[in-house]
Design a protein around this motif. Structure first.
Motif, PDB file in Angstrom:
ATOM      1  N   TYR A  33       0.837  -1.194   0.000  1.00  0.00           N
ATOM      2  CA  TYR A  33       0.000   0.000   0.000  1.00  0.00           C
ATOM      3  C   TYR A  33       0.878   1.252   0.000  1.00  0.00           C
ATOM      4  CZ  TYR A  33      -3.652  -2.978   2.223  1.00  0.00           C
ATOM      5  OH  TYR A  33      -4.568  -3.951   2.533  1.00  0.00           O
ATOM      6  N   GLN A  37      -0.164  11.224   4.185  1.00  0.00           N
ATOM      7  CA  GLN A  37      -0.694  11.772   5.436  1.00  0.00           C
ATOM      8  C   GLN A  37      -0.199  13.200   5.609  1.00  0.00           C
ATOM      9  OE1 GLN A  37       0.610   9.926   9.133  1.00  0.00           O
ATOM     10  NE2 GLN A  37      -1.447  10.149   9.995  1.00  0.00           N
ATOM     11  N   GLY A  42      -5.539  12.052   8.933  1.00  0.00           N
ATOM     12  CA  GLY A  42      -5.576  10.600   8.799  1.00  0.00           C
ATOM     13  C   GLY A  42      -4.835  10.131   7.565  1.00  0.00           C
ATOM     14  N   LEU A  91       3.553   7.178   3.227  1.00  0.00           N
ATOM     15  CA  LEU A  91       3.766   5.936   3.964  1.00  0.00           C
ATOM     16  C   LEU A  91       3.521   4.739   3.070  1.00  0.00           C
ATOM     17  CD1 LEU A  91       1.864   6.969   7.206  1.00  0.00           C
ATOM     18  CD2 LEU A  91       4.298   6.484   7.080  1.00  0.00           C
ATOM     19  N   GLU A 101      -2.583  -8.087   8.774  1.00  0.00           N
ATOM     20  CA  GLU A 101      -1.820  -7.121   9.552  1.00  0.00           C
ATOM     21  C   GLU A 101      -0.845  -6.424   8.622  1.00  0.00           C
ATOM     22  OE1 GLU A 101       0.416  -8.768  12.747  1.00  0.00           O
ATOM     23  OE2 GLU A 101       1.652  -6.967  12.974  1.00  0.00           O
ATOM     24  N   PHE A 104       4.253  -1.160   8.452  1.00  0.00           N
ATOM     25  CA  PHE A 104       4.531   0.130   7.851  1.00  0.00           C
ATOM     26  C   PHE A 104       6.017   0.474   7.860  1.00  0.00           C
ATOM     27  CE2 PHE A 104       0.573   2.462   7.037  1.00  0.00           C
ATOM     28  CZ  PHE A 104      -0.344   1.578   7.566  1.00  0.00           C
ATOM     29  N   GLY A 105       6.433   1.190   6.819  1.00  0.00           N
ATOM     30  CA  GLY A 105       7.723   1.843   6.849  1.00  0.00           C
ATOM     31  C   GLY A 105       7.629   3.125   7.650  1.00  0.00           C
ATOM     32  N   GLN A 106       8.748   3.798   7.810  1.00  0.00           N
ATOM     33  CA  GLN A 106       8.778   5.029   8.592  1.00  0.00           C
ATOM     34  C   GLN A 106       8.382   6.247   7.773  1.00  0.00           C
ATOM     35  OE1 GLN A 106       9.190   5.430  12.052  1.00  0.00           O
ATOM     36  NE2 GLN A 106       8.633   3.309  11.657  1.00  0.00           N
TER      37      GLN A 106
ATOM     38  N   GLN B  33      -8.826  -3.947  12.903  1.00  0.00           N
ATOM     39  CA  GLN B  33      -7.511  -3.820  13.522  1.00  0.00           C
ATOM     40  C   GLN B  33      -7.348  -2.425  14.109  1.00  0.00           C
ATOM     41  OE1 GLN B  33      -4.505  -5.063  10.613  1.00  0.00           O
ATOM     42  NE2 GLN B  33      -6.151  -6.052   9.474  1.00  0.00           N
ATOM     43  N   TYR B  35      -4.265   0.351  15.236  1.00  0.00           N
ATOM     44  CA  TYR B  35      -2.868   0.685  15.067  1.00  0.00           C
ATOM     45  C   TYR B  35      -2.562   1.943  15.879  1.00  0.00           C
ATOM     46  CZ  TYR B  35      -2.608  -2.417  10.980  1.00  0.00           C
ATOM     47  OH  TYR B  35      -2.629  -3.498  10.144  1.00  0.00           O
ATOM     48  N   GLN B  37       0.241   5.294  16.111  1.00  0.00           N
ATOM     49  CA  GLN B  37       1.222   6.065  15.361  1.00  0.00           C
ATOM     50  C   GLN B  37       1.837   7.116  16.269  1.00  0.00           C
ATOM     51  OE1 GLN B  37      -0.158   8.751  12.232  1.00  0.00           O
ATOM     52  NE2 GLN B  37       1.600   8.220  10.979  1.00  0.00           N
ATOM     53  N   GLY B  40       3.740  11.041  13.762  1.00  0.00           N
ATOM     54  CA  GLY B  40       3.467  11.168  12.339  1.00  0.00           C
ATOM     55  C   GLY B  40       4.292  10.291  11.432  1.00  0.00           C
ATOM     56  N   ARG B  41       4.822   9.196  11.929  1.00  0.00           N
ATOM     57  CA  ARG B  41       5.594   8.293  11.084  1.00  0.00           C
ATOM     58  C   ARG B  41       4.868   6.964  10.945  1.00  0.00           C
ATOM     59  NH1 ARG B  41       9.716  10.041   7.683  1.00  0.00           N
ATOM     60  NH2 ARG B  41      10.712  11.871   8.559  1.00  0.00           N
ATOM     61  N   GLY B  42       5.590   5.863  10.883  1.00  0.00           N
ATOM     62  CA  GLY B  42       4.957   4.582  10.598  1.00  0.00           C
ATOM     63  C   GLY B  42       4.011   4.127  11.681  1.00  0.00           C
ATOM     64  N   LEU B  43       2.960   3.426  11.269  1.00  0.00           N
ATOM     65  CA  LEU B  43       1.994   2.889  12.210  1.00  0.00           C
ATOM     66  C   LEU B  43       2.431   1.513  12.671  1.00  0.00           C
ATOM     67  CD1 LEU B  43       0.372   4.962  10.310  1.00  0.00           C
ATOM     68  CD2 LEU B  43      -1.639   3.733  11.118  1.00  0.00           C
ATOM     69  N   HIS B  45       0.978  -2.083  14.399  1.00  0.00           N
ATOM     70  CA  HIS B  45      -0.211  -2.886  14.685  1.00  0.00           C
ATOM     71  C   HIS B  45      -0.301  -3.192  16.168  1.00  0.00           C
ATOM     72  CE1 HIS B  45      -2.496  -6.709  14.870  1.00  0.00           C
ATOM     73  NE2 HIS B  45      -3.197  -6.138  13.929  1.00  0.00           N
ATOM     74  N   PHE B  88      -5.490   4.505  15.245  1.00  0.00           N
ATOM     75  CA  PHE B  88      -6.309   4.329  14.051  1.00  0.00           C
ATOM     76  C   PHE B  88      -6.933   2.947  14.038  1.00  0.00           C
ATOM     77  CE2 PHE B  88      -5.103   8.021  11.522  1.00  0.00           C
ATOM     78  CZ  PHE B  88      -3.907   8.404  12.106  1.00  0.00           C
ATOM     79  N   ASP B  92     -10.990  -4.755   7.561  1.00  0.00           N
ATOM     80  CA  ASP B  92     -10.600  -5.636   6.456  1.00  0.00           C
ATOM     81  C   ASP B  92     -11.840  -6.360   5.962  1.00  0.00           C
ATOM     82  OD1 ASP B  92      -8.672  -8.717   6.290  1.00  0.00           O
ATOM     83  OD2 ASP B  92      -9.494  -7.440   4.710  1.00  0.00           O
ATOM     84  N   LEU B  99      -7.499  -2.413   3.016  1.00  0.00           N
ATOM     85  CA  LEU B  99      -7.977  -1.997   4.327  1.00  0.00           C
ATOM     86  C   LEU B  99      -8.674  -0.647   4.220  1.00  0.00           C
ATOM     87  CD1 LEU B  99      -4.857  -2.844   6.533  1.00  0.00           C
ATOM     88  CD2 LEU B  99      -7.011  -4.098   6.434  1.00  0.00           C
ATOM     89  N   TRP B 101      -9.532   2.658   6.442  1.00  0.00           N
ATOM     90  CA  TRP B 101      -9.006   3.273   7.653  1.00  0.00           C
ATOM     91  C   TRP B 101      -9.932   4.337   8.221  1.00  0.00           C
ATOM     92  CZ3 TRP B 101      -4.437   1.840   9.955  1.00  0.00           C
ATOM     93  CH2 TRP B 101      -3.668   0.932   9.236  1.00  0.00           C
ATOM     94  N   GLY B 102      -9.918   4.426   9.547  1.00  0.00           N
ATOM     95  CA  GLY B 102     -10.563   5.534  10.225  1.00  0.00           C
ATOM     96  C   GLY B 102      -9.651   6.748  10.213  1.00  0.00           C
ATOM     97  N   LEU B 103     -10.187   7.860  10.688  1.00  0.00           N
ATOM     98  CA  LEU B 103      -9.441   9.116  10.649  1.00  0.00           C
ATOM     99  C   LEU B 103      -8.511   9.290  11.842  1.00  0.00           C
ATOM    100  CD1 LEU B 103     -12.267  11.475   9.374  1.00  0.00           C
ATOM    101  CD2 LEU B 103     -10.412  10.427   8.062  1.00  0.00           C
TER     102      LEU B 103
END
Lengths: 113, 111
Positions: A33, A37, A42, A91, A101, A104-106, B33, B35, B37, B40-43, B45, B88, B92, B99, B101-103
């Motif tokens: 994906y 952001q 979001g 992202l 599941e 994510f990358g950074q 699911q 998540y 964060q 502001g970087r990667g999420l 799980h 977040f 699925d 996926l 996603w919510g806000l």
């Protein structure tokens, strides 16, 4: 690698230039994906690759945005003729087929000046 | 809208209190699911709950799912300052669909 890797971490570009953002997913993950952001917002879905299926490009905001995934692994998101409103964190995430599941990358923080 | 919705958008509590975040969605899902964060970087799980489950626990996290109301809640008990982050939900729908996603809810835990 151990996780999803994105490069560069940060990119500052001038308005009108093209940029390429790279994502290396976890080996063996068939789903990939791209999201965007903006600060305090979001996730905005951009594009989804799943195995050999045609990608879901429904989230790409304009024809300046494109993405490809070579050999079912590495993906590149290209933004042509960048605009200031393209500034955001981009992202990438990957997941195994049948296991939802997402890892994510950074992210890449893109700033268009 | 393809996105789920979360409330509250922002939540500020004191350390030690419980934090509850809610997520509603519009389509049928196989699982939901949550998540987290940071900055502001990667999420990352946190927990997954399947459509045939009503409640699930993981450490200080408790997730509920009500498929009739198309809603889920995430409870963080005995919150800590380190829980400060955005949370977040993601639904699925199965069949290798993407996926949804919510806000997100921005949680601030004050020491």
């Amino acid at each position: 690698g151990a996780g999803v890797s994105q490069s560069p971490s940060n990119k500052v570009t001038e308005k009108g230039k093209d940029v390429e953002l790279r994502c290396d997913p976890i080996s063996g993950h068939t789903a990939l994906y791209w999201y965007r952001q903006s600060l305090g917002q979001g996730l905005e879905f951009l594009i989804y690759f799943q195995g050999n299926s045609a990608p879901d490009k429904s989230g790409l905001p304009s024809d300046r945005f494109s993405a490809e995934r070579t050999g079912g692994s590495v993906s590149t998101l290209t933004i042509q003729r960048t605009q200031q409103e393209d500034s955001a964190v981009y992202l990438c995430a990957s997941s195994k087929q049948g296991i939802t599941e997402a890892f994510f990358g950074q992210g890449t923080r893109l700033t268009v000046v | 809208s393809q996105q789920g919705e979360e409330d509250p958008q922002a939540l500020s509590i004191q350390e030690g209190e419980n934090a509850t975040m809610n997520c509603s969605y519009k389509t049928s899902i196989n699982n939901l699911q949550w998540y987290r964060q940071n900055s502001g970087r990667g999420l990352v799980h946190l927990i997954l709950i399947r459509s045939n489950e009503r409640e699930k626990h993981s450490g200080r996290l408790r997730v509920t799912l009500d498929t009739s109301k198309k809603s889920s809640s995430l409870l963080i008990t005995a919150s800590r300052a380190a829980d400060t982050a955005s949370y977040f939900c993601a639904g699925d729908a199965g069949n290798n669909r993407k996926l949804i996603w919510g806000l997100g809810t921005s949680l601030a835990v004050n020491p």
